[in-house]
Write a protein that holds these residues in place. Structure first.
Motif, short mmCIF file in Angstrom:
data_model
loop_
_atom_site.label_atom_id
_atom_site.label_comp_id
_atom_site.label_asym_id
_atom_site.label_seq_id
_atom_site.Cartn_x
_atom_site.Cartn_y
_atom_site.Cartn_z
N GLU A 14 13.50 7.34 -1.76
CA GLU A 14 12.43 8.28 -1.39
C GLU A 14 12.94 9.72 -1.35
N LYS A 15 14.17 9.89 -0.88
CA LYS A 15 14.76 11.23 -0.80
C LYS A 15 15.28 11.71 -2.15
N GLY A 16 15.37 10.79 -3.11
CA GLY A 16 15.87 11.15 -4.44
C GLY A 16 17.38 11.30 -4.50
N TYR A 17 18.08 10.64 -3.58
CA TYR A 17 19.54 10.73 -3.54
C TYR A 17 20.16 9.66 -4.43
N SER A 18 21.19 10.04 -5.15
CA SER A 18 21.90 9.10 -6.00
C SER A 18 22.99 8.39 -5.19
N HIS A 19 23.50 7.30 -5.76
CA HIS A 19 24.63 6.61 -5.14
C HIS A 19 25.81 7.57 -5.01
N GLU A 20 26.03 8.36 -6.05
CA GLU A 20 27.16 9.29 -6.06
C GLU A 20 27.05 10.31 -4.92
N TYR A 21 25.86 10.83 -4.72
CA TYR A 21 25.66 11.82 -3.66
C TYR A 21 25.92 11.21 -2.28
N ILE A 22 25.35 10.04 -2.03
CA ILE A 22 25.53 9.39 -0.73
C ILE A 22 27.01 9.06 -0.53
N ALA A 23 27.64 8.51 -1.56
CA ALA A 23 29.06 8.17 -1.46
C ALA A 23 29.89 9.41 -1.13
N HIS A 24 29.60 10.51 -1.78
CA HIS A 24 30.31 11.76 -1.51
C HIS A 24 30.12 12.19 -0.06
N GLU A 25 28.89 12.11 0.43
CA GLU A 25 28.60 12.52 1.80
C GLU A 25 29.25 11.59 2.83
N LEU A 26 29.43 10.32 2.47
CA LEU A 26 30.08 9.36 3.37
C LEU A 26 31.60 9.37 3.20
N ASP A 27 32.07 10.15 2.23
CA ASP A 27 33.50 10.24 1.93
C ASP A 27 34.07 8.88 1.51
N ILE A 28 33.30 8.20 0.66
CA ILE A 28 33.74 6.93 0.08
C ILE A 28 33.46 6.99 -1.42
N SER A 29 33.97 6.02 -2.15
CA SER A 29 33.73 6.00 -3.60
C SER A 29 32.31 5.52 -3.89
N GLN A 30 31.85 5.83 -5.08
CA GLN A 30 30.52 5.38 -5.50
C GLN A 30 30.50 3.85 -5.56
N VAL A 31 31.60 3.25 -5.99
CA VAL A 31 31.69 1.79 -6.06
C VAL A 31 31.56 1.19 -4.65
N ALA A 32 32.23 1.81 -3.68
CA ALA A 32 32.16 1.31 -2.30
C ALA A 32 30.73 1.40 -1.77
N TYR A 33 30.04 2.49 -2.10
CA TYR A 33 28.65 2.61 -1.65
C TYR A 33 27.76 1.58 -2.33
N SER A 34 27.97 1.36 -3.63
CA SER A 34 27.18 0.36 -4.36
C SER A 34 27.37 -1.02 -3.73
N LYS A 35 28.61 -1.33 -3.35
CA LYS A 35 28.88 -2.62 -2.72
C LYS A 35 28.14 -2.74 -1.40
N LEU A 36 28.00 -1.64 -0.69
CA LEU A 36 27.26 -1.64 0.56
C LEU A 36 25.79 -1.99 0.31
N GLU A 37 25.19 -1.35 -0.67
CA GLU A 37 23.78 -1.64 -0.98
C GLU A 37 23.59 -3.03 -1.58
N LYS A 38 24.62 -3.57 -2.20
CA LYS A 38 24.54 -4.93 -2.75
C LYS A 38 24.90 -5.97 -1.70
N LYS A 39 25.20 -5.50 -0.49
CA LYS A 39 25.55 -6.37 0.65
C LYS A 39 26.85 -7.12 0.41
N GLU A 40 27.76 -6.50 -0.36
CA GLU A 40 29.06 -7.11 -0.60
C GLU A 40 30.08 -6.65 0.44
#
Length: 120
Positions: A14-40
């Motif tokens: 809804e906010k139009g944020y990409s995985h890359e943007y969120i990962a950057h803001e959380l100070d983690i890799s994009q892969v790590a954020y994707s795993k979070l959303e995939k419940k891995e």
């Protein structure tokens, strides 16, 4: 916990944020954020609060808890149990964070003491 991740995905989109943007803001890799959303990987309490801040929503919205309109007792109990489980799952991590901050505070006090001695 699945509904929490679904809420995070929904709000991110809804906010139009990409995985890359969120990962950057959380100070983690994009892969790590994707795993979070995939419940891995598990969502930490610290990241839950950071995501709420980033999305400019109350953490209760991510947890699907409507504080004002909790008329359904059954839902209230279920949400309370969900929150308790989330807290229990992350209790050890909270303790580690607390211990790290306490150690940093002790180090700060020692450093201040040494600097005061140097000044005198």
């Amino acid at each position: 916990m699945d509904s929490v991740i679904e809420n995070i995905k929904r709000i991110r989109k809804e906010k139009g944020y990409s995985h890359e943007y969120i990962a950057h803001e959380l100070d983690i890799s994009q892969v790590a954020y994707s795993k979070l959303e995939k419940k891995e990987t598990k969502l930490s309490v610290e990241r839950l609060y950071r995501l709420a801040e980033l999305f400019e929503v109350n953490v209760y919205e991510l947890l699907e808890i409507n504080v004002i309109n909790q008329f359904n007792k059954e839902d209230s109990i279920r949400y309370s149990q969900q929150l308790q489980r989330f807290h229990e799952e992350n209790k050890e991590q909270h303790q580690k964070i607390i211990q790290l901050y306490e150690a940093r505070l002790r180090d700060k006090d020692i450093l201040i003491e040494k600097l005061e001695k140097m000044i005198k």
